[in-house]
Design a protein around this motif. Structure first.
Motif, PDB file in Angstrom:
ATOM      1  N   UNK A  21       1.132  -1.288  -0.336  1.00 16.13           N
ATOM      2  CA  UNK A  21       0.247   0.161  -0.444  1.00 16.13           C
ATOM      3  C   UNK A  21       0.714   1.690   0.196  1.00 16.13           C
ATOM      4  N   UNK A  22       2.148   1.060  -0.054  1.00 19.81           N
ATOM      5  CA  UNK A  22       3.039   2.430   0.433  1.00 19.81           C
ATOM      6  C   UNK A  22       4.454   1.979   0.233  1.00 19.81           C
ATOM      7  N   UNK A  23       5.457   2.644  -0.605  1.00 18.86           N
ATOM      8  CA  UNK A  23       6.407   2.422  -0.194  1.00 18.86           C
ATOM      9  C   UNK A  23       7.243   3.250  -0.001  1.00 18.86           C
ATOM     10  N   UNK A  24       8.453   3.665   0.755  1.00 14.70           N
ATOM     11  CA  UNK A  24       9.397   4.727   1.054  1.00 14.70           C
ATOM     12  C   UNK A  24      10.324   4.404   0.995  1.00 14.70           C
ATOM     13  N   UNK A  25      11.732   4.866  -0.421  1.00 13.98           N
ATOM     14  CA  UNK A  25      12.754   5.290  -0.644  1.00 13.98           C
ATOM     15  C   UNK A  25      13.286   5.711  -1.081  1.00 13.98           C
ATOM     16  N   UNK A  26      14.806   6.095  -0.708  1.00  6.53           N
ATOM     17  CA  UNK A  26      15.773   7.314  -1.267  1.00  6.53           C
ATOM     18  C   UNK A  26      15.933   6.891  -2.402  1.00  6.53           C
ATOM     19  N   UNK A  27      15.823   8.204  -3.321  1.00  9.35           N
ATOM     20  CA  UNK A  27      16.550   8.088  -4.777  1.00  9.35           C
ATOM     21  C   UNK A  27      17.543   9.941  -4.409  1.00  9.35           C
ATOM     22  N   UNK A  28      18.829   9.623  -5.975  1.00 11.35           N
ATOM     23  CA  UNK A  28      19.240  10.591  -5.772  1.00 11.35           C
ATOM     24  C   UNK A  28      19.103  12.623  -6.062  1.00 11.35           C
ATOM     25  N   UNK A  30      16.066  13.003  -3.263  1.00  6.33           N
ATOM     26  CA  UNK A  30      15.208  12.874  -2.204  1.00  6.33           C
ATOM     27  C   UNK A  30      14.761  11.697  -1.823  1.00  6.33           C
ATOM     28  N   UNK A  31      14.201  11.559  -1.081  1.00 11.90           N
ATOM     29  CA  UNK A  31      13.250  10.570  -0.469  1.00 11.90           C
ATOM     30  C   UNK A  31      11.701  10.503  -0.707  1.00 11.90           C
ATOM     31  N   UNK A  32      11.414   9.634  -1.315  1.00 10.52           N
ATOM     32  CA  UNK A  32      10.402   9.424  -1.547  1.00 10.52           C
ATOM     33  C   UNK A  32       9.329   8.768  -1.955  1.00 10.52           C
ATOM     34  N   UNK A  33       8.059   8.892  -1.323  1.00  8.59           N
ATOM     35  CA  UNK A  33       6.876   7.383  -1.001  1.00  8.59           C
ATOM     36  C   UNK A  33       6.355   7.386  -1.674  1.00  8.59           C
ATOM     37  N   UNK A  34       5.497   5.938  -2.434  1.00  8.08           N
ATOM     38  CA  UNK A  34       4.453   5.918  -2.957  1.00  8.08           C
ATOM     39  C   UNK A  34       3.254   5.429  -2.921  1.00  8.08           C
ATOM     40  N   UNK A  35       2.447   5.849  -3.526  1.00  9.24           N
ATOM     41  CA  UNK A  35       0.765   5.118  -3.386  1.00  9.24           C
ATOM     42  C   UNK A  35       0.864   4.199  -4.075  1.00  9.24           C
ATOM     43  N   UNK A  36      -0.316   3.572  -4.741  1.00 14.01           N
ATOM     44  CA  UNK A  36      -1.315   2.988  -5.899  1.00 14.01           C
ATOM     45  C   UNK A  36      -1.674   4.592  -6.317  1.00 14.01           C
ATOM     46  N   UNK A  37      -1.572   4.744  -7.271  1.00  9.48           N
ATOM     47  CA  UNK A  37      -1.846   5.325  -8.650  1.00  9.48           C
ATOM     48  C   UNK A  37      -1.000   6.841  -8.962  1.00  9.48           C
ATOM     49  N   UNK A  53       8.298  -0.868   2.791  1.00  8.04           N
ATOM     50  CA  UNK A  53       7.479  -1.449   2.002  1.00  8.04           C
ATOM     51  C   UNK A  53       5.812  -1.630   3.041  1.00  8.04           C
ATOM     52  N   UNK A  54       5.002  -0.912   2.694  1.00  4.03           N
ATOM     53  CA  UNK A  54       3.791  -1.755   3.680  1.00  4.03           C
ATOM     54  C   UNK A  54       3.022  -2.475   3.085  1.00  4.03           C
ATOM     55  N   UNK A  55       2.177  -3.820   3.357  1.00  2.00           N
ATOM     56  CA  UNK A  55       2.298  -4.534   3.260  1.00  2.00           C
ATOM     57  C   UNK A  55       0.997  -4.284   2.481  1.00  2.00           C
ATOM     58  N   UNK A  56       0.071  -4.860   2.352  1.00  2.70           N
ATOM     59  CA  UNK A  56      -1.741  -5.629   2.672  1.00  2.70           C
ATOM     60  C   UNK A  56      -1.814  -5.775   3.604  1.00  2.70           C
ATOM     61  N   UNK A  57      -0.807  -6.550   4.188  1.00  2.00           N
ATOM     62  CA  UNK A  57      -1.098  -7.363   5.377  1.00  2.00           C
ATOM     63  C   UNK A  57      -1.054  -6.502   6.770  1.00  2.00           C
ATOM     64  N   UNK A  58      -0.489  -5.538   6.270  1.00  2.00           N
ATOM     65  CA  UNK A  58      -0.154  -4.398   7.068  1.00  2.00           C
ATOM     66  C   UNK A  58       0.915  -4.310   7.624  1.00  2.00           C
ATOM     67  N   UNK A  59       2.041  -5.155   7.319  1.00  2.00           N
ATOM     68  CA  UNK A  59       2.900  -5.676   7.889  1.00  2.00           C
ATOM     69  C   UNK A  59       4.320  -4.547   6.943  1.00  2.00           C
ATOM     70  N   UNK A  60       5.497  -4.542   7.766  1.00  4.02           N
ATOM     71  CA  UNK A  60       6.616  -3.588   7.154  1.00  4.02           C
ATOM     72  C   UNK A  60       7.422  -5.036   6.477  1.00  4.02           C
ATOM     73  N   UNK A  61       8.042  -4.550   5.606  1.00  3.97           N
ATOM     74  CA  UNK A  61       9.533  -4.799   4.726  1.00  3.97           C
ATOM     75  C   UNK A  61      10.195  -4.391   4.775  1.00  3.97           C
ATOM     76  N   UNK A  62      11.197  -3.941   5.347  1.00  2.75           N
ATOM     77  CA  UNK A  62      12.920  -3.064   5.136  1.00  2.75           C
ATOM     78  C   UNK A  62      14.117  -3.908   4.451  1.00  2.75           C
TER      79      UNK A  62
END
Length: 121
Positions: A21-28, A30-37, A53-62
């Motif tokens: 449902x949400x991804x955060x990454x560090x790019x050259x 700056x930091x970016x947050x990505x949502x569907x759409x 990564x915020x998974x659809x099951x409510x977990x966080x993967x780093x």
């Protein structure tokens, strides 16, 4: 809740794939947050960054991510890293030791490993 397909891949292996449902990454740029759409984009990942990564099951993967690219379409995020380590695979003691390395790149990688593992730097 809106979802998107997420893939975290390093040169040597696929680390994680699924829906998120949400991804955060560090790019050259700056930091970016990505949502569907999100608008389509391509970004260069920083050396010694962290992807969460915020998974659809409510977990966080780093993961500690070292170089590579981030590709985004409206329903898919692909993290294509040169090298990456999942948070649970990180040797915290070794990362702390590497913080003392004289090589700036190795110190950045060690810092990313500790941040991905949820440890203070």
């Amino acid at each position: 809740m809106a979802e998107m397909s997420v893939e975290l891949v390093a040169v040597e292996r696929r680390l994680w794939s699924g829906t998120g449902t949400f991804v955060v990454a560090q790019t050259t740029e700056g930091e970016i947050g990505i949502m569907p759409g999100h608008e389509p984009m391509l970004g260069q990942l920083v050396e010694g960054g962290v992807v969460t990564i915020a998974t659809s099951e409510g977990e966080h993967v780093g993961a500690a991510v070292h170089g590579g690219f981030l590709s985004v379409t409206s329903d898919r995020v692909s993290v294509l890293a040169e090298t990456a380590e999942m948070a649970g695979e990180i040797d915290v003691a070794a990362a702390r030791e590497a913080l003392r390395d004289e090589d700036e790149v190795e110190r950045a990688r060690a810092s990313a490993r500790l941040r991905a593992a949820g440890q203070p730097v």
